[in-house]
Design a protein around this motif. Structure first.
Motif, PDB file in Angstrom:
ATOM      1  N   ILE A  86      -0.732 -21.123 -70.399  1.00 36.84           N
ATOM      2  CA  ILE A  86      -0.451 -19.637 -70.899  1.00 36.84           C
ATOM      3  C   ILE A  86      -0.049 -18.706 -70.046  1.00 36.84           C
ATOM      4  N   ILE A  89       3.583 -19.847 -69.296  1.00 33.35           N
ATOM      5  CA  ILE A  89       4.696 -19.955 -70.163  1.00 33.35           C
ATOM      6  C   ILE A  89       5.240 -18.705 -70.916  1.00 33.35           C
ATOM      7  N   LYS A  90       3.840 -17.585 -70.490  1.00 29.56           N
ATOM      8  CA  LYS A  90       4.235 -15.978 -70.585  1.00 29.56           C
ATOM      9  C   LYS A  90       5.028 -15.608 -69.375  1.00 29.56           C
ATOM     10  N   LYS A  95       9.369 -21.723 -70.846  1.00 30.44           N
ATOM     11  CA  LYS A  95       8.912 -21.850 -71.672  1.00 30.44           C
ATOM     12  C   LYS A  95       9.235 -22.750 -72.353  1.00 30.44           C
ATOM     13  N   ALA A  98       5.466 -23.845 -73.140  1.00 30.19           N
ATOM     14  CA  ALA A  98       5.500 -24.620 -74.355  1.00 30.19           C
ATOM     15  C   ALA A  98       6.038 -25.192 -75.575  1.00 30.19           C
ATOM     16  N   GLN A 139       7.711 -17.081 -76.551  1.00 27.22           N
ATOM     17  CA  GLN A 139       6.752 -18.290 -76.284  1.00 27.22           C
ATOM     18  C   GLN A 139       6.333 -18.567 -78.033  1.00 27.22           C
ATOM     19  N   ILE A 143       6.505 -22.769 -79.070  1.00 23.51           N
ATOM     20  CA  ILE A 143       5.667 -23.274 -79.219  1.00 23.51           C
ATOM     21  C   ILE A 143       5.921 -23.828 -81.459  1.00 23.51           C
ATOM     22  N   ASP A 203       0.747 -18.132 -79.322  1.00 27.68           N
ATOM     23  CA  ASP A 203       0.075 -18.950 -78.756  1.00 27.68           C
ATOM     24  C   ASP A 203      -1.222 -19.396 -78.751  1.00 27.68           C
ATOM     25  N   LEU A 231      -2.023 -22.692 -79.758  1.00 31.93           N
ATOM     26  CA  LEU A 231      -1.827 -23.293 -78.803  1.00 31.93           C
ATOM     27  C   LEU A 231      -3.575 -23.666 -78.501  1.00 31.93           C
TER      28      LEU A 231
END
Length: 236
Positions: A86, A89-90, A95, A98, A139, A143, A203, A231
């Protein structure tokens, strides 16, 4: 010859800057993506998709907003493998992580559940434009796109918008989170969700306040039902 040179340069780059597992930072082997096989096997899956209507999952929305089902792929624990994913991703521009991990989850949902039959549209929790410009992407949309491709369900990014900047939710309790988000979302292009079963995508789900605020607006705009796919879920 040009292809050979390009391939040689790519191999040389991999030797100098090998692609690393986002979990353990070891070099990824052939056919390994994002995570090495060992880390992927150790992913703390929730298996919530097998009982997505369970009361203990939906209790966070009870008496607030009707949520049809809730399912998260893996458990989030501080300092754990999922937090690394995570965080990448963030905050590290990953990206593609994700989308890839969401694709894994979508494939699992297709094989092991019937939830695909209850979803007409996927909608990621939107970012305010200032946060989007800062990060460069949303994000939740990535996803949703990974799930969309795996499930063959459309992903709409033109329906739900974040009209007001909200402070970080990280250090807020349930009430503070709700006060922070209850008026920040609105629906545009509501015809796209009329009488449709919508799955909100994000997320991580913690208290559920952000998703609740999104669900209220989507239901007011005329969707048939709201469900939730994320996720990760904070391990209680």
């Amino acid at each position: 010859m040009i292809r050979f040179i390009r391939a040689l340069l790519a191999d040389f780059a991999d030797l100098l800057f090998p692609t690393l597992c986002l979990g353990c930072t070891n070099s990824l082997g052939e056919n390994e993506v994002i995570l090495c096989t060992k880390c992927r096997i150790s992913m703390p899956e929730t298996n919530q998709h097998k009982e997505p209507y369970a009361a203990d999952l939906l209790n966070k929305f009870a008496g607030k907003v009707p949520v049809r089902f809730l399912a998260s792929y893996v458990y989030f624990t501080k300092g754990g493998l999922v937090q690394k994913l995570i965080h990448g991703i963030k905050y590290k521009g990953r990206k593609e992580v994700a989308k890839e991990v969401a694709g894994w989850y979508g494939y699992q949902l297709r094989l092991e559940s019937n939830l695909i039959k209850e979803i007409d549209v996927l909608i990621g929790v939107p970012l305010h434009k200032s946060r989007f410009q800062q990060r460069g992407y949303n994000q939740a949309d990535w996803i949703a796109e990974g799930l969309s491709e795996a499930l063959n369900v459309p992903n709409r990014t033109d329906v739900l918008i974040c009209k007001r900047f909200k402070e970080s939710q990280t250090r807020k309790n349930r009430l503070e989170r709700w006060e922070n988000v209850k008026t920040v979302f609105s629906v545009e292009n509501g015809l796209a969700i009329q009488d449709k079963n919508v799955a909100i995508v994000d997320d991580v789900i913690t208290t559920g306040a952000t998703i609740e605020a999104c669900a209220v607006k989507l239901l007011e705009a005329g969707c048939k039902s709201v469900s939730v796919l994320t996720l990760a879920a904070v391990h209680q």
